[in-house]
Motif scaffolding. Structure first.
Motif, PDB file in Angstrom:
ATOM      1  N   THR A   5       0.854  -1.180   0.000  1.00  0.00           N
ATOM      2  CA  THR A   5       0.000   0.000   0.000  1.00  0.00           C
ATOM      3  C   THR A   5       0.890   1.230   0.000  1.00  0.00           C
ATOM      4  O   THR A   5       2.019   1.212   0.496  1.00  0.00           O
ATOM      5  CB  THR A   5      -0.941   0.013   1.207  1.00  0.00           C
ATOM      6  OG1 THR A   5      -0.170  -0.028   2.401  1.00  0.00           O
ATOM      7  CG2 THR A   5      -1.911  -1.159   1.162  1.00  0.00           C
ATOM      8  N   LEU A   6       0.368   2.309  -0.528  1.00  0.00           N
ATOM      9  CA  LEU A   6       1.198   3.478  -0.749  1.00  0.00           C
ATOM     10  C   LEU A   6       1.100   4.522   0.362  1.00  0.00           C
ATOM     11  O   LEU A   6       2.108   5.093   0.747  1.00  0.00           O
ATOM     12  CB  LEU A   6       0.821   4.105  -2.095  1.00  0.00           C
ATOM     13  CG  LEU A   6       1.802   5.054  -2.735  1.00  0.00           C
ATOM     14  CD1 LEU A   6       3.183   4.434  -2.873  1.00  0.00           C
ATOM     15  CD2 LEU A   6       1.299   5.491  -4.090  1.00  0.00           C
ATOM     16  N   ASP A  19      -3.722   3.315  -2.481  1.00  0.00           N
ATOM     17  CA  ASP A  19      -3.349   2.631  -3.710  1.00  0.00           C
ATOM     18  C   ASP A  19      -2.521   1.408  -3.358  1.00  0.00           C
ATOM     19  O   ASP A  19      -1.607   1.489  -2.541  1.00  0.00           O
ATOM     20  CB  ASP A  19      -2.526   3.543  -4.625  1.00  0.00           C
ATOM     21  CG  ASP A  19      -3.359   4.630  -5.270  1.00  0.00           C
ATOM     22  OD1 ASP A  19      -4.556   4.388  -5.528  1.00  0.00           O
ATOM     23  OD2 ASP A  19      -2.824   5.724  -5.525  1.00  0.00           O
ATOM     24  N   ILE A  59       0.124  -1.046  -4.854  1.00  0.00           N
ATOM     25  CA  ILE A  59       1.102  -1.068  -5.943  1.00  0.00           C
ATOM     26  C   ILE A  59       1.539  -2.508  -6.170  1.00  0.00           C
ATOM     27  O   ILE A  59       1.903  -3.206  -5.222  1.00  0.00           O
ATOM     28  CB  ILE A  59       2.325  -0.193  -5.610  1.00  0.00           C
ATOM     29  CG1 ILE A  59       1.897   1.223  -5.223  1.00  0.00           C
ATOM     30  CG2 ILE A  59       3.308  -0.182  -6.778  1.00  0.00           C
ATOM     31  CD1 ILE A  59       1.109   1.963  -6.279  1.00  0.00           C
ATOM     32  N   GLU A 107       4.222  -4.742  -8.295  1.00  0.00           N
ATOM     33  CA  GLU A 107       5.439  -4.706  -9.108  1.00  0.00           C
ATOM     34  C   GLU A 107       5.779  -6.121  -9.570  1.00  0.00           C
ATOM     35  O   GLU A 107       6.019  -7.003  -8.740  1.00  0.00           O
ATOM     36  CB  GLU A 107       6.603  -4.129  -8.299  1.00  0.00           C
ATOM     37  CG  GLU A 107       6.403  -2.679  -7.933  1.00  0.00           C
ATOM     38  CD  GLU A 107       7.553  -2.107  -7.128  1.00  0.00           C
ATOM     39  OE1 GLU A 107       8.504  -2.844  -6.803  1.00  0.00           O
ATOM     40  OE2 GLU A 107       7.495  -0.909  -6.824  1.00  0.00           O
ATOM     41  N   GLN A 153       1.750  -1.565 -11.467  1.00  0.00           N
ATOM     42  CA  GLN A 153       0.310  -1.354 -11.633  1.00  0.00           C
ATOM     43  C   GLN A 153      -0.258  -0.806 -10.326  1.00  0.00           C
ATOM     44  O   GLN A 153       0.196  -1.172  -9.245  1.00  0.00           O
ATOM     45  CB  GLN A 153      -0.395  -2.665 -11.975  1.00  0.00           C
ATOM     46  CG  GLN A 153       0.002  -3.242 -13.307  1.00  0.00           C
ATOM     47  CD  GLN A 153      -0.482  -2.394 -14.458  1.00  0.00           C
ATOM     48  OE1 GLN A 153      -1.637  -1.996 -14.513  1.00  0.00           O
ATOM     49  NE2 GLN A 153       0.414  -2.099 -15.382  1.00  0.00           N
ATOM     50  N   THR A 154      -1.273   0.037 -10.427  1.00  0.00           N
ATOM     51  CA  THR A 154      -1.928   0.619  -9.265  1.00  0.00           C
ATOM     52  C   THR A 154      -3.363   0.126  -9.199  1.00  0.00           C
ATOM     53  O   THR A 154      -4.091   0.200 -10.193  1.00  0.00           O
ATOM     54  CB  THR A 154      -1.914   2.158  -9.353  1.00  0.00           C
ATOM     55  OG1 THR A 154      -0.555   2.590  -9.447  1.00  0.00           O
ATOM     56  CG2 THR A 154      -2.557   2.783  -8.141  1.00  0.00           C
ATOM     57  N   PRO A 163      -6.688   0.889  -6.955  1.00  0.00           N
ATOM     58  CA  PRO A 163      -7.263   1.723  -5.908  1.00  0.00           C
ATOM     59  C   PRO A 163      -7.971   0.875  -4.845  1.00  0.00           C
ATOM     60  O   PRO A 163      -8.616  -0.131  -5.154  1.00  0.00           O
ATOM     61  CB  PRO A 163      -8.283   2.588  -6.651  1.00  0.00           C
ATOM     62  CG  PRO A 163      -7.854   2.541  -8.085  1.00  0.00           C
ATOM     63  CD  PRO A 163      -7.241   1.193  -8.271  1.00  0.00           C
TER      64      PRO A 163
END
Length: 134
Positions: free
Chosen positions: A75-76, A114, A116, A118, A125-126, A128
């Motif tokens: 998570t961002l 978001d 993320i 990888e 890719q994100t 939501p």
């Protein structure tokens, strides 16, 4: 004018040295060798009570012909959304992996973040994440 050709026996032929023996196919039978899909474009947790937990799965599906390396998923912005997976992980062709994403609100309100994803040589890719707490 005659041309004289000289032939060497095949036993004496030495092929040139190849510096790299690694072959990475980009396409197999007209399809990408490395390809994947995500099961959802957005994870919506809905309304939950404060200090509760709920979870949803995000599935990563290897749609290519070569294994893919899931390097990281995180998570961002906040820790209201959490996951407890260990990375990196490899997903073989035709297989998938599920990532359990938890929504743990500790106060009332609307929450967004978001996720993320990888994967190997692909752009991150994100996904939501949306939820609210009462």
């Amino acid at each position: 004018m005659t041309t004289t050709r000289t032939y060497k026996p095949i036993e004496s032929f030495k092929p040139p040295r190849i510096h790299s023996t690694r072959v990475v196919p980009l396409w197999v039978d007209g399809s990408p060798a490395y390809d994947y899909t995500l099961s959802d474009k957005k994870l919506v947790f809905g309304k939950r009570p404060v200090n509760s937990e709920s979870g949803l799965y995000l599935k990563i599906i290897n749609a290519g012909y070569m294994p893919i390396e899931v390097e990281a998923v995180y998570t961002l912005y906040t820790n209201t959304f959490q996951l407890e997976e260990e990375f990196p992980r490899t997903v073989k062709p035709g297989q998938s992996m599920e990532i359990w994403v938890m929504f743990k609100p500790n106060e009332s309100g609307s929450f967004e973040d978001d996720l993320i994803v990888e994967i190997g040589q692909f752009e991150p890719q994100t996904v939501p994440l949306v939820g609210s707490a009462l």
